[in-house]
Structure formats: C-alpha cells, structure tokens
Design a protein around this motif. Sequence first.
Motif, PDB file in Angstrom:
ATOM      1  N   PRO A   1     -10.621   7.164   3.772  1.00  0.00           N
ATOM      2  CA  PRO A   1     -10.919   7.651   2.414  1.00  0.00           C
ATOM      3  C   PRO A   1      -9.672   7.965   1.603  1.00  0.00           C
ATOM      4  CG  PRO A   1     -11.438   9.320   4.069  1.00  0.00           C
ATOM      5  CD  PRO A   1     -11.174   8.048   4.818  1.00  0.00           C
ATOM      6  N   GLY A   2      -8.596   8.395   2.265  1.00  0.00           N
ATOM      7  CA  GLY A   2      -7.374   8.681   1.534  1.00  0.00           C
ATOM      8  C   GLY A   2      -6.764   7.435   0.921  1.00  0.00           C
ATOM      9  N   LEU A   3      -6.869   6.319   1.615  1.00  0.00           N
ATOM     10  CA  LEU A   3      -6.367   5.046   1.089  1.00  0.00           C
ATOM     11  C   LEU A   3      -7.153   4.636  -0.145  1.00  0.00           C
ATOM     12  CD1 LEU A   3      -4.384   2.638   1.784  1.00  0.00           C
ATOM     13  CD2 LEU A   3      -6.377   1.550   2.839  1.00  0.00           C
ATOM     14  N   ARG A   4      -8.460   4.777  -0.075  1.00  0.00           N
ATOM     15  CA  ARG A   4      -9.317   4.419  -1.199  1.00  0.00           C
ATOM     16  C   ARG A   4      -9.018   5.303  -2.412  1.00  0.00           C
ATOM     17  NH1 ARG A   4     -13.608   4.785   1.365  1.00  0.00           N
ATOM     18  NH2 ARG A   4     -14.267   6.895   0.792  1.00  0.00           N
ATOM     19  N   ALA A   5      -8.857   6.600  -2.190  1.00  0.00           N
ATOM     20  CA  ALA A   5      -8.567   7.507  -3.300  1.00  0.00           C
ATOM     21  C   ALA A   5      -7.231   7.182  -3.952  1.00  0.00           C
ATOM     22  CB  ALA A   5      -8.572   8.956  -2.797  1.00  0.00           C
ATOM     23  N   LEU A   6      -6.233   6.869  -3.140  1.00  0.00           N
ATOM     24  CA  LEU A   6      -4.911   6.554  -3.666  1.00  0.00           C
ATOM     25  C   LEU A   6      -4.940   5.263  -4.470  1.00  0.00           C
ATOM     26  CD1 LEU A   6      -1.856   7.232  -3.692  1.00  0.00           C
ATOM     27  CD2 LEU A   6      -1.639   5.844  -1.629  1.00  0.00           C
ATOM     28  N   ALA A   7      -5.553   4.230  -3.920  1.00  0.00           N
ATOM     29  CA  ALA A   7      -5.603   2.950  -4.614  1.00  0.00           C
ATOM     30  C   ALA A   7      -6.358   3.062  -5.935  1.00  0.00           C
ATOM     31  CB  ALA A   7      -6.250   1.898  -3.717  1.00  0.00           C
ATOM     32  N   THR A   8      -7.452   3.802  -5.929  1.00  0.00           N
ATOM     33  CA  THR A   8      -8.247   3.967  -7.149  1.00  0.00           C
ATOM     34  C   THR A   8      -7.449   4.674  -8.235  1.00  0.00           C
ATOM     35  OG1 THR A   8     -10.301   4.053  -5.862  1.00  0.00           O
ATOM     36  CG2 THR A   8     -10.356   4.971  -8.086  1.00  0.00           C
ATOM     37  N   ARG A   9      -6.728   5.709  -7.862  1.00  0.00           N
ATOM     38  CA  ARG A   9      -5.971   6.482  -8.860  1.00  0.00           C
ATOM     39  C   ARG A   9      -4.775   5.698  -9.390  1.00  0.00           C
ATOM     40  NH1 ARG A   9      -3.993   8.254 -12.522  1.00  0.00           N
ATOM     41  NH2 ARG A   9      -3.425  10.400 -13.054  1.00  0.00           N
ATOM     42  N   LEU A  10      -4.030   5.050  -8.520  1.00  0.00           N
ATOM     43  CA  LEU A  10      -2.847   4.320  -8.969  1.00  0.00           C
ATOM     44  C   LEU A  10      -3.220   3.100  -9.798  1.00  0.00           C
ATOM     45  CD1 LEU A  10      -0.385   4.503  -5.924  1.00  0.00           C
ATOM     46  CD2 LEU A  10      -0.762   6.128  -7.791  1.00  0.00           C
ATOM     47  N   ALA A  11      -4.427   2.564  -9.590  1.00  0.00           N
ATOM     48  CA  ALA A  11      -4.880   1.418 -10.378  1.00  0.00           C
ATOM     49  C   ALA A  11      -5.082   1.776 -11.842  1.00  0.00           C
ATOM     50  CB  ALA A  11      -6.175   0.864  -9.789  1.00  0.00           C
ATOM     51  N   ASP A  12      -5.079   3.070 -12.182  1.00  0.00           N
ATOM     52  CA  ASP A  12      -5.195   3.484 -13.582  1.00  0.00           C
ATOM     53  C   ASP A  12      -4.002   3.010 -14.409  1.00  0.00           C
ATOM     54  OD1 ASP A  12      -7.582   4.749 -13.068  1.00  0.00           O
ATOM     55  OD2 ASP A  12      -6.700   6.764 -12.937  1.00  0.00           O
ATOM     56  N   PHE A  13      -2.839   2.856 -13.768  1.00  0.00           N
ATOM     57  CA  PHE A  13      -1.646   2.481 -14.521  1.00  0.00           C
ATOM     58  C   PHE A  13      -0.824   1.380 -13.864  1.00  0.00           C
ATOM     59  CE2 PHE A  13      -0.469   5.902 -11.648  1.00  0.00           C
ATOM     60  CZ  PHE A  13       0.729   5.450 -11.089  1.00  0.00           C
ATOM     61  N   ALA A  14      -1.310   0.815 -12.751  1.00  0.00           N
ATOM     62  CA  ALA A  14      -0.527  -0.173 -12.023  1.00  0.00           C
ATOM     63  C   ALA A  14      -1.418  -1.274 -11.468  1.00  0.00           C
ATOM     64  CB  ALA A  14       0.232   0.499 -10.877  1.00  0.00           C
ATOM     65  N   ASP A  15      -0.810  -2.407 -11.177  1.00  0.00           N
ATOM     66  CA  ASP A  15      -1.471  -3.459 -10.426  1.00  0.00           C
ATOM     67  C   ASP A  15      -1.237  -3.170  -8.952  1.00  0.00           C
ATOM     68  OD1 ASP A  15      -2.304  -4.797 -12.737  1.00  0.00           O
ATOM     69  OD2 ASP A  15      -0.371  -5.810 -12.907  1.00  0.00           O
ATOM     70  N   VAL A  16      -2.301  -2.940  -8.220  1.00  0.00           N
ATOM     71  CA  VAL A  16      -2.233  -2.416  -6.860  1.00  0.00           C
ATOM     72  C   VAL A  16      -2.647  -3.480  -5.849  1.00  0.00           C
ATOM     73  CG1 VAL A  16      -3.303  -0.774  -5.269  1.00  0.00           C
ATOM     74  CG2 VAL A  16      -2.583  -0.023  -7.543  1.00  0.00           C
ATOM     75  N   THR A  17      -1.862  -3.605  -4.796  1.00  0.00           N
ATOM     76  CA  THR A  17      -2.236  -4.412  -3.642  1.00  0.00           C
ATOM     77  C   THR A  17      -2.258  -3.507  -2.430  1.00  0.00           C
ATOM     78  OG1 THR A  17      -1.186  -6.392  -4.555  1.00  0.00           O
ATOM     79  CG2 THR A  17      -1.639  -6.394  -2.192  1.00  0.00           C
ATOM     80  N   VAL A  18      -3.338  -3.586  -1.659  1.00  0.00           N
ATOM     81  CA  VAL A  18      -3.486  -2.757  -0.462  1.00  0.00           C
ATOM     82  C   VAL A  18      -3.451  -3.640   0.768  1.00  0.00           C
ATOM     83  CG1 VAL A  18      -4.987  -1.192   0.822  1.00  0.00           C
ATOM     84  CG2 VAL A  18      -4.851  -1.025  -1.676  1.00  0.00           C
ATOM     85  N   ILE A  19      -2.574  -3.314   1.695  1.00  0.00           N
ATOM     86  CA  ILE A  19      -2.591  -3.926   3.015  1.00  0.00           C
ATOM     87  C   ILE A  19      -2.332  -2.822   4.036  1.00  0.00           C
ATOM     88  CG2 ILE A  19      -0.176  -4.674   2.784  1.00  0.00           C
ATOM     89  CD1 ILE A  19      -0.927  -6.991   4.730  1.00  0.00           C
ATOM     90  N   ALA A  20      -3.276  -2.629   4.926  1.00  0.00           N
ATOM     91  CA  ALA A  20      -3.242  -1.504   5.855  1.00  0.00           C
ATOM     92  C   ALA A  20      -3.616  -1.994   7.251  1.00  0.00           C
ATOM     93  CB  ALA A  20      -4.204  -0.419   5.387  1.00  0.00           C
ATOM     94  N   PRO A  21      -3.335  -1.192   8.265  1.00  0.00           N
ATOM     95  CA  PRO A  21      -3.714  -1.592   9.626  1.00  0.00           C
ATOM     96  C   PRO A  21      -5.227  -1.711   9.771  1.00  0.00           C
ATOM     97  CG  PRO A  21      -2.106   0.188   9.673  1.00  0.00           C
ATOM     98  CD  PRO A  21      -2.565   0.068   8.256  1.00  0.00           C
ATOM     99  N   GLU A  22      -5.624  -2.616  10.654  1.00  0.00           N
ATOM    100  CA  GLU A  22      -7.052  -2.792  10.932  1.00  0.00           C
ATOM    101  C   GLU A  22      -7.639  -1.547  11.582  1.00  0.00           C
ATOM    102  OE1 GLU A  22      -9.982  -6.019  13.158  1.00  0.00           O
ATOM    103  OE2 GLU A  22      -7.831  -6.038  13.562  1.00  0.00           O
TER     104      GLU A  22
END
Length: 270
Positions: A39-60
């Motif tokens: 959930p922390g990854l999702r919250a971070l990506a959602t918030r930063l997408a307000d002002f940035a183009d975001v790419t997420v790559i995380a461990p499986e």
Amino acid sequence: MAPAFCVYTALDLNSGAAQAMDSGRINILISNDDGYRAPGLRALATRLADFADVTVIAPEKNKSGASSSLTLDRALEIQTADNGFHFLDGTPADCVHVAVTSWLDRSPDVVVAGINRGSNVADDVIYSGTIAAAIEGRFLRLPAVAVSLDGSDHYETAADVAANIVQRLARDPLPVGTILNVNVPDVKFDQLKGTQVTRQGTRQPPRPAYRDRQGGDRDAWWVGAAGGAADESEGTDLFALKQSRVSVTPLQIDMTRQALVEQTSRWLAS
C-alpha cells in the motif's frame, strides 16, 4: 518500455531534474522493498503522479532486509501488473539497476524508494532494501530519496511529505551522491511537528535468533528483531520521530572512519 539493450547511463542529471521541473513534469522512478502490491508504494505513486510522470518497478515479493544485494546467478524477468506497476523477480537494487541502465526509454530525473512500512533509522539503514533502492540510484548519479513511515496507517502523510521533498529537490538539487533518508511519523499530516535534519542514531545489538522446531531432528532459525535504541539523543532520527517530526538524514556511501586513518596507520607500523 525500452527495447532490450537500450542503455542510458545518466551521468549528470541533478541539473536535469531542475530543467525538467522548469519545463513542466519530471520523470520519477519508484521502487521499494515491500513488493509491488504494498500500500505504501501505491500511495507514493499516486501522489507523485500529481506533478510527475511516474514509472514503478518493484520486487515481486517482499525483500525487506535485502540491503544492496544484486542477483548475479540468473537472468531477471520484468512483468506488468494489472494496475500498470512493473515488478521484477529480484531485489530492490536489481529493480533500479536494470531500469536505469537498460530498460527505460529515458533515464529518470529522480529515484524515489518507498513508502516503506516501518521506519528505516539508526542501524536499520545498513539492512534496508528501501535505502538500497535509493543507493542504487545514487550509484547511477541520480538524485535519490528513500521514504519510510514509522507505522502502517497514514501512508498519505508520508506521500505528501515525499512530494514536497522531491519537488524541492528537483528545483534546488543537492550535491551529486547525496541520498536523503526520510522517515515520517505515523500521524495525520496536520499533526506533524515539523521537519528536522538529523543524523543516524544507534541501536542495541539485535535480539537473538530463535528456533523454529521443524519436528524430528530438524531445527530452523528466524533472525532476531532489531535491538532497542542505544542513542536516541536530540539530533538523531530516532529522537525526531519520538517528537512527531519528519526526520531527513543525508546519507553517503563512503564508510571510511576518517578519524582513525592515521591511528590505524601507526598501529600497523608498530
């Protein structure tokens, strides 16, 4: 995503982030060590997408405690989840290394790791996969931020803190090689008591490993939990969290104990 073997080395992008912010949106690469479903990854990506183009790559899978380990004994596979996040069957450092050096069409302006469930303070920094993802960004000469929440409830608070810091970093870069380790109290944003630049505290030795009896003659062992605070004096990351302040600790990789270089030289000579 980038075709195979397309490499961007990103040698001097601290100024590039500021230029990108001036022109509009910046490009942010996000990773973590809790896994792509966290959930922390999702919250971070959602918030930063307000002002940035975001790419997420995380461990499986959860890779807490992986530190800066790289997978060198097999090839790594990148897959895409239903929510658009990408995940890799490796470590946090693998994620950032593969993404920045080959997989992305263009190098990011900033690497952000988190939001980790639980703080990464004091001696935790040595083991943390969240910190390691930021370190890997630093190795590739990118601005890097690791963000952790001292709990598991108010991820939106840590996301807002991260957004403020990343935007400031993009506009006003710090020296190349700096890693910001950000730890956020697990409270609502309006309950924060401010932000403090801190140093690492220290912990007591870890709790002993404990036995998990498997039956018969077989035993297995679980690694013990982190030790309690040893130095949580004013100015440390541990102290700041206790005061409901955001802790921002600038980290470096050179672990040379400079004060002992001459003493060690005399010790060897004698």
